[in-house]
Each structure stands twice: as structure tokens, then as C-alpha cells.
Design an enzyme around this catalytic site. Structure first.
Site, PDB file in Angstrom:
ATOM      1  CE  LYS A 212     -22.606  11.278  -5.208  1.00  0.00           C
ATOM      2  NZ  LYS A 212     -22.282  10.243  -6.115  1.00  0.00           N
ATOM      3  CB  CYS A 266     -21.497  13.971 -10.077  1.00  0.00           C
ATOM      4  SG  CYS A 266     -21.126  12.437 -10.909  1.00  0.00           S
TER       5      CYS A 266
END
Ligand code: SAJ
Length: 421
Positions: A212, A266
Site C-alpha cells: 500500500k 493518502c
């Protein structure tokens, strides 16, 4: 073993859609959040965040009795933790939300349960979470000490959905499943298979964590390349957007688009998790972060130069007579999300330093945030009437269709390359 009750801890941009998607499959879902207001809103069949179609799915799930929210954890067969992982001073990851979420569910855990960490996490966070659970529940066994024989299964399955397309991507994207043991991965795969149509690909927890972080760092590095090019091209008097279009005609080149900086919660955050853990080795990733973080200041300098230009061609005016219009505050096009938005930061900075009026056009919001006390929200038409300097920050759809006749001869700073005349 089947999953009759699923609990999602953290009902934000990821947790709430995930809870709703399980509930839409007619599974009993208990959503847990520390925010009483959010819990009340959801129990009323409404939502507290903006995501296309989520309101309809949540409303149906609550009305049909499959989804219920609470501030206090309750027993379930699977727990998905989707709480924020921001960074602290010095960019070190802040795991305090994961720590308190895991400590809050520990008392209701039972043998056979599955705990999944979905929050974007630094490498090792899943093991850390399992150790917090084990500390709180010495009567249960966990994979770090009992391997495949553990009472509780633990896995990391990072979310990878794109805001604005969450409901579709939750179902269609492939899912990386990082169990602490193969049986943990199997249990997590069975859970996600309840709604995921993409592939569930099994790996271990540390690789899933790094995967991720890698995805978002990859994007950040590529955007930094575009942003750096835009600053170089400005020096060389080359149109960076034309340049990128041309370069992208090469079969193995695919440059992303420059902008006013990188926003959201993010891409501007996750690469720092690698940097803070890799201690000196993540040189490119760190530099990319710095390039993207430096872009807002460069944009502000461009606005200063545009104001100076305007003043030199209008000697009768002083700075306080000059109106600057900022187009867009969101962190990316066609959403209302202002979190970590470089456009908001730039607008705030300009309004603090500019002696004249600053106005904003943001078609996706009804009122300005309190951090912009001296700024006025206005329509596109008003902005074109009143402004001396136009600063294009977000390529929202309505901005793309502004006729070039309105742009001719104007003092424009275009960070997205849609108003080049
Ligand atoms: N941006 C540019 N130029 C580009 C693309 C993006 O300047 O060519 C800027 C945007 O304007 C925005 C920022 O980057 O300010 C981030 O936008 P984004 O659309 O790239 O990504 P997010 O933050 O909305 O979502 C990302 C996604 N990650 C990747 O595409 C690798 C999403 O799949 C993740 O689930 C999400 O982060 C997350 O939650 O981690």
C-alpha cells in the site's frame, strides 16, 4: 466458519462504505466510531461524509436493519479496523488511533474471531496491533505466539479505493490480503469474497503493508516528476502541458499532470511512512515529497509576480485595489473534499499576505471554511467580473468550459493547464 456479524471500527471515508457494502449483502454489520454525532447521523440513515451514492446505500442498509452504528464495541465474528494513521512531528507515523481501536475491541474478542487492519500502516503495524490485542487478552492466543493454532486470526488488508469512486472500487479492485499466517489469510479472503469481485491475492502482513505504501509513493514520485518539469519548463518558457502530451506519445512514457501540489490524506502522507522507517535509504521518495510540498510556495510566487505585472501596467492602482480570484479549493477535481488541499493552503496564504480582496469560486461547497475569514465565496461569473488576477487551482468541470474570450488579455496563473490562451 461463516461470518454472521461484522464490525467495522472507524466510520470514515473507508470504514463507512465498507460497512455499507457488507450490509448491502444482507450481513449484520455494527459500525463503531468515537464520534457520537457520526453515529447518530448513520443511525438516522444519513451520512456525514461526501461520496457519490453512499447516502443511498447507507440509508437502505440502516432502514432494512442490516447496519447499526454505536460508540461502544460489541461482539462480532470479524473486526475491520479502518481508523486514520496520520503522522506526528518529524513525519513519524502516529499509530495511536490503531492502538486505541484495538484496545477498545479487545474486551469483546472471542476464540475464532478475525481482526483485520485496513488502515494504511507502516511496516510492522499489524504485528504491533496483534501485540496490543494479546496484551489486553492474555486468555486468548494470537498468531505471533501460536501461529496456525491461534484463537484469533489477524491480517492486514489495505484499502486502495479512489475517493469519488469508492463504492465501485471497493467491489471491483483486487485486494491484497496479508495474513499473519496462511490460516489468517484464508479467513480474511473468505470475508472479502463476500463482496469483492476482484481477485484476493494472498501475501504476508509486512508485504501487504509495504504494498500500500509503495502504490501511493509510486504515484507521489510520478506527480513530483510532473511538478518538477512544470517549474523547469516555466524557466525555459516551454508549455509543460504541450511537452507532456508530446512526450507521452512515446510508447513507454506516461507522465502525470502537474498541479498546485499534492493533497488528500493518502499520497501526501503515506510516503513519509517509508521515509521515516528506511532511515536514509528512501532518497527518491523523500525528495519527491519535498518537490510536491514545495509547489504551493512556487505558485504563490507566481501570483505575486502576476500582481506586480498588473500593477506595472496600471500605475494608477495600488495593491489594495487588486482583486485576486482563486478557482477551486478541493484537493482534486469535482469533489468537495478540502482535506490537506494545496489549493486551500495557497488561498489561505494569499489572503494573509495580499492587501486587496481575495475571492474564491468553489462550485462544490456552500460555505467557506473558517480558516478563510477574509475571503469571499462567489460565482464564476462574479469572479470574472471582479478579478484582476485569476488563479486556477483545481480543474473542476465548470472551469474547463470557460470560453477563451473571457480569458483573453487577463492576468492568469494556471496551475492545471486548462486556461492557456
Ligand atoms: N494529482 C496531480 N497530478 C496527477 C494526479 C494527481 O497533481 O496527475 C494530485 C491530485 O490533484 C491530488 C493528489 O494528487 O491533490 C492525490 O490525488 P489522487 O487522485 O492521485 O489520489 P487520492 O489521494 O484521491 O487516492 C489515492 C489513490 N492511490 C493511487 O492511485 C495509487 C487511491 O487508490 C488510494 O486508495 C488512496 O490514495 C488511499 O486511500 O490511499
Amino acid at each position: 466458519m461463516g461470518f454472521s456479524t461484522i464490525s467495522v471500527i472507524g466510520l470514515g471515508y473507508i470504514g463507512l462504505p465498507t460497512a455499507a457494502v457488507f450490509a448491502a449483502r444482507k450481513l449484520k454489520v455494527i459500525g463503531i466510531d468515537v464520534n457520537q454525532k457520526a453515529v447518530d447521523t448513520i443511525n438516522g440513515g444519513q451520512i456525514h461524509i461526501v461520496e457519490p451514492d453512499l447516502d443511498i446505500v447507507v440509508h437502505a442498509a440502516v432502514t432494512e436493519g442490516y447496519l447499526r452504528a454505536s460508540t461502544r464495541p460489541e461482539p462480532a465474528d470479524a473486526f475491520l479496523i479502518a481508523v486514520p494513521t496520520p503522522f506526528k512531528d518529524g513525519h513519524a507515523p502516529d499509530l495511536s488511533y490503531i492502538e486505541s481501536a484495538s484496545k477498545s475491541i479487545a474486551p469483546v474478542l472471542k476464540k475464532g474471531d478475525l481482526v483485520i487492519l485496513e488502515s494504511t500502516s507502516p511496516v510492522g503495524a499489524t504485528e504491533k496491533m496483534a501485540s496490543w490485542l494479546a496484551e489486553a487478552r492474555p486468555d486468548l492466543t494470537f498468531p505471533q505466539t501460536h501461529g496456525e493454532a491461534s484463537d484469533v486470526r489477524v491480517a492486514h488488508c489495505p484499502e486502495r479505493v479512489l475517493p469519488g469512486h469508492v463504492l465501485r472500487e471497493l467491489v471491483q479492485n483486487d485486494r491484497v490480503i496479508g495474513g499473519m499466517t496462511p490460516k489468517c489469510s484464508d479467513a480474511a479472503t473468505r470475508l472479502y469474497k463476500l463482496f469483492v469481485e476482484g481477485e484476493c491475492i494472498i501475501t504476508n502482513a509486512r508485504t501487504a503493508e509495504m504494498c500500500k505504501l509503495t502504490e501511493n509513493s509510486f504515484r507521489d514520485v510520478n506527480i513530483a516528476f510532473a511538478n518538477e518539469l512544470s517549474m523547469i519548463c516555466d524557466k525555459f518558457d516551454v508549455d509543460v502541458w504541450e511537452l507532456i502530451k508530446l512526450a507521452n506519445r512515446h510508447p513507454r512514457v506516461n507522465i502525470l499532470q502537474p498541479g498546485p501540489g499534492v493533497g488528500g490524506h493518502c499520497i501526501a502522507v503515506d510516503p513519509w511512512f517509508i521515509v521515516s522507517q528506511a532511515d536514509g535509504q528512501a532518497k527518491l521518495i523523500k525528495t519527491a515529497r519535498e518537490v510536491n510540498d514545495s509547489k504551493p510556495s512556487w505558485v504563490i510566487e507566481k501570483v505575486d509576480a502576476a500582481v506586480a505585472d498588473h500593477l506595472s501596467s496600471h500605475p494608477e492602482k495600488s495593491e489594495k485595489d487588486i482583486v485576486i480570484a482563486c478557482f477551486g479549493l478541493a484537493f482534486k477535481p469535482d469533489i468537495d473534499d478540502l482535506r490537506e488541499s494545496p489549493s486551500l493552503e495557497i488561498t489561505k496564504n494569499i489572503s494573509n499576505r495580499h492587501a486587496g480582496k481575495v475571492i474564491v469560486v468553489e462550485p462544490n461547497i456552500d460555505s467557506l471554511p473558517v480558516t478563510l475569514p477574509n475571503v469571499e465565496l462567489c460565482t464564476l461569473e462574479e469572479a470574472f467580473e471582479r478579478a484582476d488576477v485569476l488563479l486556477l487551482l483545481v480543474d473542476h468541470k465548470p472551469f474547463k468550459s470557460v470560453p477563451s474570450s473571457l480569458l483573453q488579455g487577463r492576468q492568469i496563473v494556471d496551475t492545471r493547464g486548462i486556461w492557456l490562451v
